[in-house]
Enzyme design. Sequence first.
Site: not given
Ligand code: NAD
Length: 437
Positions: A191, A195-196, A213, A247
């Site tokens: 994600g 959040v990471g 990731e 991503c």
């Molecule tokens: P998302 O909003 O679905 O979040 C990912 C996860 O984090 C979800 O399961 C969500 O419930 C959880 N989450 C969200 N907020 C949270 C919090 N405050 N505390 C704990 N958990 C929480 O996904 P996203 O972040 O919008 O995805 C998009 C991003 O992900 C982009 O930056 C994209 O580049 C990146 N991405 C990376 C890869 C990769 O393989 N490297 C793949 C897909 C997406």
Amino acid sequence: MSDTEALVASLRATFRSGRTKPLAWRRAQLTALRALFTDNREAIADALHADLRKPRPEAYGAEVDLPVREIDHTLAHLEEWLAPEPLGAHALAGLPEGTTAGTHYEPLGTVLVIAPWNYPVQLSLVPVAGALASGNTVLLKPSELAPATSALMARLVPEYLDRDAVAVVEGGVPETTELLAQRFDHIFYTGNGTVGRIVMRAAAEHLTPVTLELGGKSPVFVDRDADIDTVATRLAESKFRNAGQTCVAPDYVLTDPATAQRLAAALAEATERMFGSDPQTSAAYGRLVNQRHFDRVAALLDSGTLAFGGTTDRDDVYIAPTVLTGVKAEDPVMQEEIFGPVLPIVEVADLDEAIAFINDRDKPLALYGFTGNATTRARLVAETSSGGIGFGLPMAHLRVPDLPFGGVGESGLGSYHGPHSIATFSHRRARLDVPLS
Ligand code: NAD
């Protein structure tokens, strides 16, 4: 004990029982997971259509066929990847005769997988496959922003996989926060970087290792010698797939001013070949995931000069495939990962300026180059850093399971796919055997 604590405790108990360790169990789970994909191809495509209007060919390709290939490759090589690696006798000088030493992989225990919404099946179940192949028990938390897909996985996973070893918990921030308070043996998060950081902080409490990731702005360098129609076709296919919500999608293009004009024109033609003159009516074109993301991406359109596209429909969460030329580093579209169907072209004088532009920013998840010049390719490899680097065909590197897939710096930490998933979800244990006499 809360429900979450009880669930994690039961997954731990299954791991402690030892039943997830034998190769036969791991292979059986992978085979069952393969069947989950092949038996439910249509249901998966239906859920992805409901969540993202994902076109069926995209759904089959990225969310069924790719995971099946990954599983097949793992089934074919798992035994070889898990084989202990002995050290040569030369490494054991000074130890008693007959001493042997080496390393082997052991599973970590109970793994938490937190998945995003953009490829909600692949990015949930390929990590789960790696965790199971490594002999762990797994708790999967799919994204609440892809609710139909999340519900489908919550129904199918217990039907196909060992219920004592694999669990799905649906939910958003409160549920994830509660999960993150538990102790896991590894957390695999896909994600965004905000959040990471939350995940990494929570993991630090328990000294739990993490794989992150993440994303970033993945640049594309287009050399003036590149065949512009081929470049445009491949760029349009990778950028506008899943309405740009990938991503590793090309985020922006760096090229010289003359190539920029030719490329914009060729991209317009390539886009029309893919989606016709009105992409909103094309079954091959997806939608933004929700209105929040629509608003975010729509606000980026006011940058540079519109070459084509630019139309939007908020009720339909539709943004046309869009190319912007003459974009400057200060423009809104260059301040964050776009994660939508908007491709800015930034003009640079030459390769030196392109490399400096890339290195002035966070290390991206991917970097792409279109050039027939081997020296240019070598310089891009040697003078920049990114999770992966691909020449000639954006996004294709993630389809090669023996290549590690992951980021560096702001684009992530750790990697997976194929043997790299085994390394991620296992501990490499050192072993030394000294004879007693
Ligand atoms: P998302 O909003 O679905 O979040 C990912 C996860 O984090 C979800 O399961 C969500 O419930 C959880 N989450 C969200 N907020 C949270 C919090 N405050 N505390 C704990 N958990 C929480 O996904 P996203 O972040 O919008 O995805 C998009 C991003 O992900 C982009 O930056 C994209 O580049 C990146 N991405 C990376 C890869 C990769 O393989 N490297 C793949 C897909 C997406």
